[in-house]
Design an enzyme around this catalytic site. Structure first.
Site, mmCIF file in Angstrom:
data_model
loop_
_atom_site.group_PDB
_atom_site.id
_atom_site.type_symbol
_atom_site.label_atom_id
_atom_site.label_comp_id
_atom_site.label_asym_id
_atom_site.label_seq_id
_atom_site.Cartn_x
_atom_site.Cartn_y
_atom_site.Cartn_z
ATOM 1 N N GLU A 105 18.664 -51.851 -12.113
ATOM 2 C CA GLU A 105 17.782 -51.891 -10.943
ATOM 3 C C GLU A 105 17.732 -50.530 -10.252
ATOM 4 O OE1 GLU A 105 15.838 -54.289 -10.684
ATOM 5 O OE2 GLU A 105 16.894 -55.509 -12.163
ATOM 6 N N HIS A 108 15.171 -48.505 -11.841
ATOM 7 C CA HIS A 108 13.811 -48.726 -11.335
ATOM 8 C C HIS A 108 13.560 -47.901 -10.072
ATOM 9 C CE1 HIS A 108 12.450 -51.635 -14.172
ATOM 10 N NE2 HIS A 108 13.355 -52.550 -13.855
#
Length: 234
Positions: A105, A108
């Site tokens: 994550e 990202h």
């Protein structure tokens, strides 16, 4: 899942069953892989939250908020409000699985900070895909009702195809985030050489869920094309 008025008598319904089997296997695989390595603690006892923080700071990102969210494997990065949301089994856990999911994550967030083109393109597709997904079924049904109006049916199929386009664009975004994550956790010493293969397996299993979703949507699209091509010939 996409269903049509031909649910019980078209010869291509098996394509949906194959797609369903693929997605169910991918979902089972990622959960079982995560659970297997969720019991394997990392050597330095860093939690998922701490790992994400280290990665973001190393990338020079200080405007992203890391917060806990409910559920299991519900982790996501939200570029609109710069929040990195980690699920309960990831946020406070120091397992290899938790660290690698958190790192993914964070990957990202790095993509967002660097204006990674596939990610930007995917974000722009979201409203278009949502519109097409809501319109596809009504167009196809209306086309069938109006004596198999091919213009409406093809427009509906084209709208449905936008979902596949979105999922295809998603693939490089997800694989790139995983590659960034694995490089960062190794470079920063968050996981060691012995733990690296386990982390790679977790992220690969997660990536397979996106591949499975794209394959399932492709099979549904293929079914629609074959089904209405047959009706057109008849």
């Amino acid at each position: 899942m996409f269903f049509s008025p031909f649910l019980f008598w078209d010869p291509y319904f098996w394509l949906i069953l194959v797609g369903l089997a693929i997605t169910m296997w991918a979902s089972w695989n990622v959960k079982s892989t995560f659970n297997r390595y969720a019991t394997l603690p990392s050597h330095n006892n860093i939690t998922g939250k701490e790992a994400a923080k280290l990665i973001l700071e190393d990338a020079g990102i200080f405007d992203v908020t890391i917060q806990e969210t409910s559920g299991e494997l519900t982790d996501f990065y939200n570029p609109s409000d710069k929040t990195l949301n980690l699920s309960e089994p990831v946020y406070n856990s120091s397992s290899i699985a938790a660290i690698c999911v958190a790192a993914h994550e964070a990957g990202h967030a790095i993509q967002d900070a660097k204006a990674y083109i596939p990610m930007s393109f995917r974000s722009k597709l979201v409203p278009i895909v949502n519109f097409g997904a809501n319109l596809s079924m009504p167009l196809i049904i209306l086309g069938v009702v109006l004596s198999f109006n091919q213009v409406l049916i093809r427009a509906g199929i084209l709208c449905f195809a936008l979902t596949l386009l979105f999922q295809i664009v998603t693939l490089p975004v997800e694989f790139n985030a995983s590659n960034r994550a694995l490089k960062k956790v190794k470079m920063l010493g968050i996981i060691n050489q012995n733990e690296y293969p386990a982390g790679r397996k977790v992220l690969f299993a997660a990536a397979l869920t996106y591949v499975a979703a794209a394959l399932s949507t492709f099979l549904q699209l293929l079914r629609l094309i074959l089904l209405f091509a047959d009706n057109d010939r008849n």
